[in-house]
Design a protein around this motif. Structure first.
Motif, PDB file in Angstrom:
ATOM      1  N   THR A   1     -93.813 -60.295 -37.260  1.00 32.31           N
ATOM      2  CA  THR A   1     -94.336 -60.816 -36.000  1.00 32.31           C
ATOM      3  C   THR A   1     -94.791 -62.243 -36.232  1.00 32.31           C
ATOM      4  OG1 THR A   1     -95.022 -58.606 -35.351  1.00 32.31           O
ATOM      5  CG2 THR A   1     -96.123 -60.431 -34.244  1.00 32.31           C
ATOM      6  N   VAL A   2     -94.396 -63.156 -35.346  1.00 36.24           N
ATOM      7  CA  VAL A   2     -94.803 -64.558 -35.493  1.00 36.24           C
ATOM      8  C   VAL A   2     -95.389 -65.070 -34.184  1.00 36.24           C
ATOM      9  CG1 VAL A   2     -93.094 -65.113 -37.276  1.00 36.24           C
ATOM     10  CG2 VAL A   2     -92.490 -65.407 -34.878  1.00 36.24           C
ATOM     11  N   ARG A   3     -96.214 -66.101 -34.319  1.00 34.63           N
ATOM     12  CA  ARG A   3     -96.836 -66.728 -33.140  1.00 34.63           C
ATOM     13  C   ARG A   3     -95.887 -67.780 -32.579  1.00 34.63           C
ATOM     14  NH1 ARG A   3    -101.460 -67.625 -30.642  1.00 34.63           N
ATOM     15  NH2 ARG A   3    -102.495 -65.999 -31.815  1.00 34.63           N
ATOM     16  N   ILE A   4     -95.801 -67.862 -31.233  1.00 30.78           N
ATOM     17  CA  ILE A   4     -94.930 -68.892 -30.635  1.00 30.78           C
ATOM     18  C   ILE A   4     -95.701 -69.825 -29.709  1.00 30.78           C
ATOM     19  CG2 ILE A   4     -92.794 -67.564 -30.823  1.00 30.78           C
ATOM     20  CD1 ILE A   4     -93.113 -66.854 -27.836  1.00 30.78           C
ATOM     21  N   THR A   5     -96.993 -69.641 -29.558  1.00 25.77           N
ATOM     22  CA  THR A   5     -97.785 -70.552 -28.713  1.00 25.77           C
ATOM     23  C   THR A   5     -98.900 -71.160 -29.568  1.00 25.77           C
ATOM     24  OG1 THR A   5     -99.308 -68.781 -28.088  1.00 25.77           O
ATOM     25  CG2 THR A   5     -97.428 -69.148 -26.633  1.00 25.77           C
ATOM     26  N   PRO A   6     -99.439 -72.315 -29.148  1.00 26.98           N
ATOM     27  CA  PRO A   6    -100.605 -72.842 -29.876  1.00 26.98           C
ATOM     28  C   PRO A   6    -101.752 -71.831 -29.805  1.00 26.98           C
ATOM     29  CG  PRO A   6     -99.759 -74.441 -28.281  1.00 26.98           C
ATOM     30  CD  PRO A   6     -99.041 -73.164 -28.014  1.00 26.98           C
TER      31      PRO A   6
END
Ligand code: MRU
Length: 366
Positions: free
Chosen positions: A316-321
């Motif tokens: 799982t990765v973050r895509i927003t600041p």
């Protein structure tokens, strides 16, 4: 439908005769994981955390959740508590309320010592009824695909756009929006499905694409914003989506983004059909925009994304600041006037009060 060539449903009674097996849909399309529900809490969690999802399957899981609860404690207090806990899991799909009310009514009229057995029997019936209903939706809807095929050069595939997952994974078997596609495909019609990825949870990219692939139906996954462009260029013959709640006047509430597809379809004179089983109709409301509660889910579904990494591990990765606010409205309402027709187990009707009542005359007018 089939998984690796073997028939499978989304929910069934375990070999021990009381546990309830489900496919954990959060692991698809990367892994086929089966999970056992053993009590009220695990059933409620499976619905809340979307191990199972889709309006009809939510209803069937709630019915089994009531059965598991009655196995633990069949008192009146436990019955009321089970209904309350399950009802609080997801607010939009009306099949949840339908299944819980049905179970509660029947079990209230049953003596406590017989409640668990009665609950399991009724839950199994609800699951079997859903399969039969979806199969009939498929037969009625396939005729619309045949009509579209007759308008095309012989042998050219009918292009159908769908949103979210309203296939067999959203029901007990067959699906709603995808059932007509399976019936048409099985009958030898050439079909091709444009699959909206369906952000933020990607039910299209992960679930619809997986189940169509398992059944051998040609399909292409597209980003959510592509459908309008395809329609402008004559690349969509019809749209078919599902619905989580349909008002008595034919407004439909479905996965967020459905409304925009209906607008694009209207602008391009593309037929926009919605497939639904009778228990998805909420006869108590008329105005979908005003009366349907829209589920808002956790922001992490928008700011994080999950998939397989280069090592084949689920990551799982973050895509927003980190500091940006996010909003996660899970459903929207498409007004009846944008819907070309409702495909039900009783046939296809106009999305209107008159249309629905012509198919369900037994529903009282008050
Ligand atoms: O949030 P989900 O995945 O439960 O949403 C499902 C949908 O929006 C489906 O289109 C709907 O339940 C119709 S299902 C046959």
């Amino acid at each position: 439908m089939k998984v690796d060539g073997k028939p499978m449903r989304t929910i069934w009674l375990a070999d021990d005769g009381w546990g309830v097996e489900i496919i954990d849909q959060t692991a698809l399309p990367h892994r086929l994981v089966l999970t056992r529900l053993v009590d009220l809490e695990s059933a409620a969690r499976a619905i809340r955390d979307m191990l199972v999802r889709g309006a009809p399957l939510i209803g069937a899981t709630a019915a089994y959740g009531m059965a598991l609860a009655m196995r633990q404690d069949s008192s009146d207090a436990a019955l009321a508590k089970a209904a309350e806990v399950l009802m609080a899991t997801r607010p939009t799909a009306v099949n949840l309320r339908w299944a819980i009310d049905d179970m509660r009514r029947r079990l209230t009229g049953t003596a406590p010592p017989q409640r668990a057995a009665a609950a399991y029997a009724r839950a199994a019936e609800i699951a079997d009824e859903d399969v039969a209903i979806c199969r009939r939706i498929g037969e009625h809807g396939a005729k619309l695909i045949e009509i579209a095929a007759d308008r095309k050069p012989k042998g050219e595939a009918v292009n159908i756009l769908t949103h979210c997952n309203a296939g067999w994974l959203a029901t007990v078997d067959w699906g709603t929006a995808l059932a007509p596609i399976y019936v048409a495909h099985d009958a030898g019609l050439a079909v091709h499905v444009w699959v909206d990825e369906t952000r933020p949870r990607n039910q299209g990219a992960g679930l619809t694409a997986w189940e169509l692939g398992q059944h051998g139906v040609p399909h292409t996954v597209i980003a959510d914003n592509v459908g309008g462009h395809l329609m402008q260029h004559g690349m969509v013959d019809l749209c078919i989506t599902g619905t989580d709640r349909t008002t008595a006047s034919g407004d439909v509430c479905n996965k967020i983004g459905t409304y925009l597809k209906a607008l694009a379809a209207r602008d391009n004179a593309v037929a926009f059909y919605v497939a639904l089983p009778g228990p998805t109709i909420d006869w108590t409301i008329e105005d979908g925009l005003r009366d349907i509660p829209i589920e808002q889910r956790g922001g992490e579904e928008v700011s994080l994304i999950t998939g397989l990494d280069a090592k084949g591990e689920i990551a799982t990765v973050r895509i927003t600041p980190e500091t940006s606010a996010v909003a996660n409205y899970a459903f929207d309402v498409t007004p009846a006037h944008l819907v070309s027709g409702l495909i039900t187990e009783r046939g296809v009707c106009q999305a209107s009060q008159t249309g629905l009542r012509s198919l369900y005359p037994e529903v009282s007018a008050d």
